[in-house]
Design a protein around this motif. Structure first.
Motif, mmCIF file in Angstrom:
data_model
loop_
_atom_site.group_PDB
_atom_site.id
_atom_site.type_symbol
_atom_site.label_atom_id
_atom_site.label_comp_id
_atom_site.label_asym_id
_atom_site.label_seq_id
_atom_site.Cartn_x
_atom_site.Cartn_y
_atom_site.Cartn_z
ATOM 1 N N GLU A 116 0.934 -1.185 -0.008
ATOM 2 C CA GLU A 116 0.013 0.030 0.052
ATOM 3 C C GLU A 116 1.062 1.285 -0.021
ATOM 4 N N THR B 7 -5.993 -0.794 4.417
ATOM 5 C CA THR B 7 -7.218 -1.069 3.791
ATOM 6 C C THR B 7 -8.238 -1.786 4.782
ATOM 7 N N SER B 8 -9.435 -1.505 4.644
ATOM 8 C CA SER B 8 -10.460 -2.061 5.841
ATOM 9 C C SER B 8 -11.224 -3.065 5.498
ATOM 10 N N LEU C 235 -14.359 -4.801 1.445
ATOM 11 C CA LEU C 235 -12.868 -4.339 1.656
ATOM 12 C C LEU C 235 -13.084 -2.927 1.088
ATOM 13 N N ASN C 236 -12.252 -2.040 1.661
ATOM 14 C CA ASN C 236 -12.297 -0.564 1.165
ATOM 15 C C ASN C 236 -10.618 -0.282 1.460
ATOM 16 N N GLY C 237 -10.146 0.086 0.304
ATOM 17 C CA GLY C 237 -8.652 0.721 0.448
ATOM 18 C C GLY C 237 -8.137 0.769 -0.919
ATOM 19 N N GLU C 238 -6.733 1.013 -0.789
ATOM 20 C CA GLU C 238 -5.851 0.870 -2.194
ATOM 21 C C GLU C 238 -4.584 -0.098 -2.025
ATOM 22 N N LYS C 239 -4.353 -0.686 -2.948
ATOM 23 C CA LYS C 239 -3.141 -1.469 -3.082
ATOM 24 C C LYS C 239 -2.315 -0.883 -4.114
ATOM 25 N N ALA D 135 -6.043 -7.029 4.747
ATOM 26 C CA ALA D 135 -6.967 -5.751 5.523
ATOM 27 C C ALA D 135 -6.880 -5.996 6.810
#
Length: 193
Positions: free
Chosen positions: A126, A138-139, A149-153, A169
């Motif tokens: 990340e 990432t959550s 899932l919510n976030g950025e890789k 996450a």
């Protein structure tokens, strides 16, 4: 006293992996270094078929008091020998992606059956966290009976050629390292962007 000798029963595994490294990986390593990004190397497809035909696991529990934790030792010996040939090619063998190690290590029996034979990529890296699993932001939250899932890789090891992705996450930053979990997302999932 610690015995550092390789058990005779596992020497054959090490020798086969060394032959693979010397006879397949080394001769094609420079070719794929120059290409850098490509589909699965054709030379590795027969290797994957051979590996898929091999039995998984260490056999019957309690069958031998000679070798403790034999399946882990087998994996270590094979990976070490293949990495001498080429780490990138070892990680590119279809069906033995970096994510597969996570599935086999901590997956439920159902996940191992469903995803164990697929080629699983790993999504942990990340912005601002690199590959430090403790810093993942990432959550993951339950919404009814599904995880969201919510976030950025910013990087997904072997993502261009995988069947599924193991996504790391957190269930909540305030919960610390114990809240870091991995989730398996099939590549055809419409929610995967």
């Amino acid at each position: 006293m610690i015995n550092l000798e390789i058990p005779a029963k596992l020497e054959q595994v090490q020798q086969m992996a060394q032959q693979l490294a010397a006879g397949v990986f080394r001769p094609i390593a420079r070719k794929y270094d120059a290409i850098e990004h490509c589909d699965t190397p054709e030379e590795l497809k027969p290797v994957a078929q051979m590996m898929a035909a091999m039995p998984r696991g260490g056999g019957k529990k309690g069958a031998s008091d000679e070798i403790k934790n034999g399946s882990n030792m087998t994996g270590i010996l094979a990976v070490e020998a293949m990495c001498w040939g080429d780490v990138g090619l070892m990680l590119s063998i279809p069906g033995s992606g970096l994510g597969n190690a996570a599935v086999m290590a901590v997956g439920t029996p159902e996940q191992k059956e469903k995803y164990g034979k697929l080629y699983c990529a790993m999504a942990i890296t990340e912005p601002g966290a690199g590959s430090d699993s403790a810093a993942v932001s990432t959550s993951a939250e339950m919404d009814g009976d599904e995880w969201v899932l919510n976030g950025e890789k910013i990087y997904c090891t072997a993502g261009q050629r995988c069947d599924a992705v193991v996504v790391w996450a957190t269930l909540g930053k305030s919960l610390g390292n114990a809240a870091i979990k991995s989730f398996i997302v099939h590549r055809d999932n419409p929610g995967l962007q």
